[in-house]
Every structure is written in C-alpha cells, then in structure tokens.
Write an enzyme that holds these catalytic residues in place. Structure first.
Site, PDB file in Angstrom:
ATOM      1  CB  CYS A   1       7.659 -18.658   3.975  1.00 38.92           C
ATOM      2  SG  CYS A   1       8.072 -19.527   5.478  1.00 38.92           S
ATOM      3  CG  ASP A   2       6.687 -13.739  -0.503  1.00 46.89           C
ATOM      4  OD1 ASP A   2       5.881 -14.361  -1.229  1.00 46.89           O
ATOM      5  OD2 ASP A   2       7.441 -12.852  -0.925  1.00 46.89           O
TER       6      ASP A   2
END
Length: 193
Positions: A66-67
């Site tokens: 995730c970012d």
C-alpha cells in the site's frame, strides 16, 4: 500466509483488529525514485513496487502493498521531511478539502498473479490556529505519515469530516483488500484467526 509489505503501525493494527495476523516485511522501496502523472497513479505504482519487492523474496503467500498520498489542488503530498515542511503543509491544508488516495496491490506469490486498485477518501480539514499547528508538529506525528496528518491520532482533532472509507485514511481499505483477495480467488474470512 498474509504478508504486509509496510512498516505502517496503523495498517498493521487495522488488519489485526479485522481478524488477520500478517507477517510484516518492509519493502525498502525508495519512494523518492518514483513519479507519475497523478497522485492516484503514483500511489498505485508505489504500492505495486512495494508488494513486488517483498514478493520477490518469497515462495508463497499473499503480499499486500500500500501507499497513501494526500492530493490537494492536483498535487501529491507524502510524508513531510522536516517540521517546517509539516507546518507549512498544515497552513496550506487548513479549511480546505483534499483527497487521500491509497494504492493497494495484492500479489499471490505462488500463482504469480497480481491485482491492484486505488481507494479514495475525501478529507475536510478544520481551521487549526498557528499555535495548534506548532503544537501538533512538535509531537512529531505529522512527520511519519502521508499528508502530515493522522485520523486516529492527534491529527484527528483537526479533521472536520471524511467522505468515504475511514480505513483508507488510516492507510488500508479493508473493503478494497477483500475485493482484491476475491479477484485472486480467496475469501478474506478464510484468513481470520
């Protein structure tokens, strides 16, 4: 085996509170080396890179990368690098509305399959005074998170409302991860502890 390719304590806590017990392997991806045509595209590219970096060292498992990035006026804002940058960011954000975009990528290592998508949550910021901004920046909290704020920490005092998934603002959208697991042929309930 579920692997979280992130050092984020908020992502880990959210997954654990939702019944998963992921192993954490930090990707080591240099976020500064990436660019894209939009904040959403950048968050997705980074999520894919983080998941791929961790998956490359495994033989099996589902790797979640995730970012998160705050988009304000079409510009991306990640983690501020200095207290001065965090304070300036808050002066820019106060009283305004931004979009917190989080790229999500899940890789089924054994099958060699990958699915990815972006979740977006609208965030309306309050009007903290200069003194409140200084106090908040002084805690160090805004330096460790995308957009220079948290919803579940001291930053929550300065967020008036959100429209969309609360978990996405914390760093991971549980409904989206469930959908991505489903695309790979897995029921998230089968991983509940």
């Amino acid at each position: 085996m579920i692997v979280l390719a992130s050092a984020s304590p908020a992502r880990l806590a959210l997954l654990r509170s939702a019944g998963l017990d992921p192993k954490v392997i930090v990707s080591g991806v240099d976020e500064e080396a990436f660019s894209a045509y939009s904040p959403a595209a950048l968050s997705l590219e980074l999520a894919k890179a983080k998941a791929a970096a961790v998956a490359s060292g495994l033989d099996e498992g589902l790797v979640i990368g995730c970012d998160s990035i705050l988009e304000l006026d079409g510009r991306p804002y990640g983690k501020p690098s200095t207290p001065e940058e965090a304070a300036e960011r808050w002066r820019l954000m106060r009283g305004r509305t931004g979009r917190l975009v989080t790229g999500h990528c899940v890789i089924d290592v054994a099958a060699g399959r990958q699915v990815a998508e972006v979740a977006t949550t609208v965030v309306r910021f309050g009007q903290p005074s200069d003194e409140e901004i200084a106090a908040y920046v002084g805690t160090g909290e805004p330096l460790a998170v995308a957009g220079a704020f948290t919803l579940d920490g001291r930053g929550g005092w300065f967020v008036e409302s959100i429209e969309g998934d609360h978990g996405n603002v914390l760093g991971i959208s549980l409904p989206l991860v469930r959908e991505l697991f489903g695309e790979l042929g897995y029921a998230v309930t089968s991983f509940w502890r």
